[in-house]
Every structure is written in C-alpha cells, then in structure tokens.
Design a protein around this motif. Structure first.
Motif, PDB file in Angstrom:
ATOM      1  N   MET A   6       3.528 -11.723  -3.365  1.00  0.00           N
ATOM      2  CA  MET A   6       3.037 -11.195  -4.641  1.00  0.00           C
ATOM      3  C   MET A   6       3.956 -10.036  -5.072  1.00  0.00           C
ATOM      4  SD  MET A   6      -0.883 -10.494  -5.738  1.00  0.00           S
ATOM      5  CE  MET A   6      -1.284  -8.934  -4.944  1.00  0.00           C
ATOM      6  N   PRO A   7       4.330  -9.991  -6.355  1.00  0.00           N
ATOM      7  CA  PRO A   7       5.192  -8.900  -6.801  1.00  0.00           C
ATOM      8  C   PRO A   7       4.439  -7.573  -6.741  1.00  0.00           C
ATOM      9  CG  PRO A   7       4.371 -10.130  -8.692  1.00  0.00           C
ATOM     10  CD  PRO A   7       3.877 -10.839  -7.470  1.00  0.00           C
ATOM     11  N   LEU A   8       5.196  -6.504  -6.741  1.00  0.00           N
ATOM     12  CA  LEU A   8       4.632  -5.152  -6.711  1.00  0.00           C
ATOM     13  C   LEU A   8       3.663  -4.960  -7.881  1.00  0.00           C
ATOM     14  CD1 LEU A   8       5.321  -2.523  -5.034  1.00  0.00           C
ATOM     15  CD2 LEU A   8       6.647  -1.833  -7.014  1.00  0.00           C
ATOM     16  N   LEU A   9       2.484  -4.423  -7.576  1.00  0.00           N
ATOM     17  CA  LEU A   9       1.523  -4.144  -8.647  1.00  0.00           C
ATOM     18  C   LEU A   9       1.745  -2.731  -9.170  1.00  0.00           C
ATOM     19  CD1 LEU A   9      -1.821  -5.630  -7.250  1.00  0.00           C
ATOM     20  CD2 LEU A   9      -0.223  -6.670  -8.867  1.00  0.00           C
ATOM     21  N   LEU A  10       1.566  -2.581 -10.472  1.00  0.00           N
ATOM     22  CA  LEU A  10       1.713  -1.259 -11.071  1.00  0.00           C
ATOM     23  C   LEU A  10       0.348  -0.601 -11.224  1.00  0.00           C
ATOM     24  CD1 LEU A  10       4.336  -2.088 -13.859  1.00  0.00           C
ATOM     25  CD2 LEU A  10       4.734  -1.361 -11.484  1.00  0.00           C
ATOM     26  N   CYS A  11       0.290   0.668 -10.963  1.00  0.00           N
ATOM     27  CA  CYS A  11      -0.954   1.417 -11.122  1.00  0.00           C
ATOM     28  C   CYS A  11      -1.428   1.315 -12.572  1.00  0.00           C
ATOM     29  CB  CYS A  11      -0.729   2.880 -10.750  1.00  0.00           C
ATOM     30  SG  CYS A  11      -2.144   3.919 -11.162  1.00  0.00           S
ATOM     31  N   PRO A  12      -2.679   0.895 -12.788  1.00  0.00           N
ATOM     32  CA  PRO A  12      -3.178   0.767 -14.161  1.00  0.00           C
ATOM     33  C   PRO A  12      -3.309   2.117 -14.859  1.00  0.00           C
ATOM     34  CG  PRO A  12      -4.958   0.396 -12.583  1.00  0.00           C
ATOM     35  CD  PRO A  12      -3.680   0.493 -11.789  1.00  0.00           C
ATOM     36  N   HIS A  13      -3.280   3.168 -14.076  1.00  0.00           N
ATOM     37  CA  HIS A  13      -3.424   4.508 -14.636  1.00  0.00           C
ATOM     38  C   HIS A  13      -2.071   5.162 -14.902  1.00  0.00           C
ATOM     39  CE1 HIS A  13      -4.517   8.867 -14.510  1.00  0.00           C
ATOM     40  NE2 HIS A  13      -5.417   8.414 -15.353  1.00  0.00           N
ATOM     41  N   CYS A  14      -1.174   5.113 -13.916  1.00  0.00           N
ATOM     42  CA  CYS A  14       0.120   5.809 -14.026  1.00  0.00           C
ATOM     43  C   CYS A  14       1.279   4.884 -14.377  1.00  0.00           C
ATOM     44  CB  CYS A  14       0.468   6.499 -12.701  1.00  0.00           C
ATOM     45  SG  CYS A  14      -0.863   7.481 -12.023  1.00  0.00           S
ATOM     46  N   GLY A  15       1.121   3.597 -14.100  1.00  0.00           N
ATOM     47  CA  GLY A  15       2.204   2.661 -14.372  1.00  0.00           C
ATOM     48  C   GLY A  15       3.297   2.626 -13.310  1.00  0.00           C
ATOM     49  N   VAL A  16       3.121   3.394 -12.249  1.00  0.00           N
ATOM     50  CA  VAL A  16       4.125   3.358 -11.178  1.00  0.00           C
ATOM     51  C   VAL A  16       3.758   2.279 -10.146  1.00  0.00           C
ATOM     52  CG1 VAL A  16       4.617   5.828 -11.466  1.00  0.00           C
ATOM     53  CG2 VAL A  16       3.036   5.091  -9.674  1.00  0.00           C
ATOM     54  N   GLY A  17       4.755   1.843  -9.396  1.00  0.00           N
ATOM     55  CA  GLY A  17       4.513   0.811  -8.381  1.00  0.00           C
ATOM     56  C   GLY A  17       3.588   1.320  -7.289  1.00  0.00           C
ATOM     57  N   MET A  18       2.619   0.492  -6.928  1.00  0.00           N
ATOM     58  CA  MET A  18       1.686   0.914  -5.886  1.00  0.00           C
ATOM     59  C   MET A  18       2.210   0.499  -4.512  1.00  0.00           C
ATOM     60  SD  MET A  18      -2.089   0.547  -7.512  1.00  0.00           S
ATOM     61  CE  MET A  18      -2.015  -1.108  -8.217  1.00  0.00           C
ATOM     62  N   LYS A  19       1.683   1.193  -3.521  1.00  0.00           N
ATOM     63  CA  LYS A  19       2.110   0.964  -2.145  1.00  0.00           C
ATOM     64  C   LYS A  19       1.041   0.133  -1.440  1.00  0.00           C
ATOM     65  CE  LYS A  19       2.840   3.758   1.861  1.00  0.00           C
ATOM     66  NZ  LYS A  19       2.165   4.940   2.378  1.00  0.00           N
ATOM     67  N   GLU A  20       1.467  -0.929  -0.773  1.00  0.00           N
ATOM     68  CA  GLU A  20       0.503  -1.751  -0.040  1.00  0.00           C
ATOM     69  C   GLU A  20       0.179  -1.106   1.294  1.00  0.00           C
ATOM     70  OE1 GLU A  20       2.009  -5.744   0.324  1.00  0.00           O
ATOM     71  OE2 GLU A  20       0.927  -6.342  -1.480  1.00  0.00           O
ATOM     72  N   VAL A  21      -1.113  -1.008   1.564  1.00  0.00           N
ATOM     73  CA  VAL A  21      -1.555  -0.462   2.843  1.00  0.00           C
ATOM     74  C   VAL A  21      -2.457  -1.511   3.482  1.00  0.00           C
ATOM     75  CG1 VAL A  21      -2.880   1.378   3.968  1.00  0.00           C
ATOM     76  CG2 VAL A  21      -1.497   1.906   1.964  1.00  0.00           C
ATOM     77  N   GLU A  22      -2.218  -1.793   4.747  1.00  0.00           N
ATOM     78  CA  GLU A  22      -3.015  -2.811   5.423  1.00  0.00           C
ATOM     79  C   GLU A  22      -3.575  -2.249   6.720  1.00  0.00           C
ATOM     80  OE1 GLU A  22      -1.731  -5.296   8.217  1.00  0.00           O
ATOM     81  OE2 GLU A  22      -3.809  -5.958   8.211  1.00  0.00           O
ATOM     82  N   ARG A  23      -4.861  -2.462   6.917  1.00  0.00           N
ATOM     83  CA  ARG A  23      -5.468  -2.069   8.178  1.00  0.00           C
ATOM     84  C   ARG A  23      -6.575  -3.044   8.536  1.00  0.00           C
ATOM     85  NH1 ARG A  23      -5.926   4.447   8.080  1.00  0.00           N
ATOM     86  NH2 ARG A  23      -3.811   4.454   7.265  1.00  0.00           N
ATOM     87  N   ARG A  24      -6.543  -3.471   9.790  1.00  0.00           N
ATOM     88  CA  ARG A  24      -7.563  -4.423  10.257  1.00  0.00           C
ATOM     89  C   ARG A  24      -7.661  -5.626   9.324  1.00  0.00           C
ATOM     90  NH1 ARG A  24     -11.287  -2.942  13.831  1.00  0.00           N
ATOM     91  NH2 ARG A  24     -12.820  -4.187  12.737  1.00  0.00           N
ATOM     92  N   GLY A  25      -6.529  -6.059   8.839  1.00  0.00           N
ATOM     93  CA  GLY A  25      -6.516  -7.290   8.051  1.00  0.00           C
ATOM     94  C   GLY A  25      -6.933  -7.150   6.599  1.00  0.00           C
ATOM     95  N   VAL A  26      -7.206  -5.903   6.168  1.00  0.00           N
ATOM     96  CA  VAL A  26      -7.573  -5.676   4.766  1.00  0.00           C
ATOM     97  C   VAL A  26      -6.415  -4.959   4.074  1.00  0.00           C
ATOM     98  CG1 VAL A  26      -9.223  -4.629   3.163  1.00  0.00           C
ATOM     99  CG2 VAL A  26     -10.023  -5.523   5.359  1.00  0.00           C
ATOM    100  N   LEU A  27      -6.048  -5.501   2.936  1.00  0.00           N
ATOM    101  CA  LEU A  27      -4.895  -4.974   2.210  1.00  0.00           C
ATOM    102  C   LEU A  27      -5.353  -4.302   0.915  1.00  0.00           C
ATOM    103  CD1 LEU A  27      -1.686  -5.355   2.399  1.00  0.00           C
ATOM    104  CD2 LEU A  27      -2.016  -7.190   0.746  1.00  0.00           C
ATOM    105  N   VAL A  28      -4.924  -3.062   0.711  1.00  0.00           N
ATOM    106  CA  VAL A  28      -5.199  -2.406  -0.576  1.00  0.00           C
ATOM    107  C   VAL A  28      -3.885  -1.881  -1.139  1.00  0.00           C
ATOM    108  CG1 VAL A  28      -7.528  -1.663   0.124  1.00  0.00           C
ATOM    109  CG2 VAL A  28      -5.625  -0.084   0.345  1.00  0.00           C
TER     110      VAL A  28
END
Lengths: 82, 82
Positions: A1-23
């Motif tokens: 999946m391409p980098l998602l942009l923050c709907p608020h700031c428009g900057v690229g968001m950072k993927e964080v994954e823990r215990r199989g859950v990705l935000v």
C-alpha cells in the motif's frame, strides 16, 4: 500500500506495527489512522482482555456461591466504533 | 475544523462522537481517524476500565489474604499507541 498522508497535516504517515496490528501515525500532529481490518483486530484484543478479567472475577464469585453479572465495562469504550 | 478527507479513499469522513470522544470515520472504507487528543481520551477510558477490573480482583485477593499482582493486560493493546 502506498504511503498514506495525514488527513490533517498532509504529511506522510509512519506505519507502526505491534502484535500484528498496524496503524499509521502522523509524525507531525500525532493523529492515528486505522483501517477497518486493523481496527477490528484492536477491538478483538480489547474484548479478549476484558474477557480475561471477567472470567477471573466470575471464578471468585463462583467460589463464594454468588452469581456473577458481567460488567462489560469495555463496551463503553468500544461502542464508539460500532 | 474543516471536513477531513479519508487518507485512503479521499472522500469526506463522518464525525462520530460518543462519551466525549470524537473520531472521523470513512463512510466508504470504514477506516477511522483519531487526532492525538481524542486518542488520549480513548486510551484514558480504556485504562480506567482496566483499573476498575484490577481493583475488584485486588479486593478478592485481599479478602483471601493473598497479594495481588496487577495483570495490566490492556497494556498489550495500548502499547501500540506509545
């Protein structure tokens, strides 16, 4: 999946994954994005934690010969995502 | 605040509010956006629920003269947002 942009700031968001859950987290404003599947995993984890607490409380009640009525306290938090 | 667009679909998200916590939900993909302040409120609620369960379990242990070691099960869920 391409980098998602923050709907608020428009900057690229950072993927964080823990215990199989990705935000996706915005490095600028700290907002978080959860897609539906990831949200469901997170809610399932929270429900599982609740189940564990309730099961132990139920065991104590049983030991004392009392009926246990589940509290379902987490519901008030999880309700937000119904 | 102006309408936020879903970072995934680009459509306007719908604001949903419950118990004072506001999230933006994409009507198309079901993804959710939480700004930092709203996320903190949600995490605080989840911690509060956990505290309530732990306090009751602790009371049972005390009644039996046993030490209670907090489980902190919710931590594994909340850790994702540290």
């Amino acid at each position: 999946m391409p980098l998602l942009l923050c709907p608020h700031c428009g900057v690229g968001m950072k993927e964080v994954e823990r215990r199989g859950v990705l935000v996706d987290v915005c490095p600028q404003c700290g907002g978080v994005w959860l897609d539906r599947g990831e949200l469901e995993k997170l809610l399932a984890e929270a429900r599982e934690v609740e189940r564990a607490y309730e099961a132990e409380l139920e065991a104590y009640h049983r030991k004392e010969g009392k009926a246990y009525r589940k509290k379902g306290l987490m519901k008030r938090v999880l309700d937000l995502f119904d």
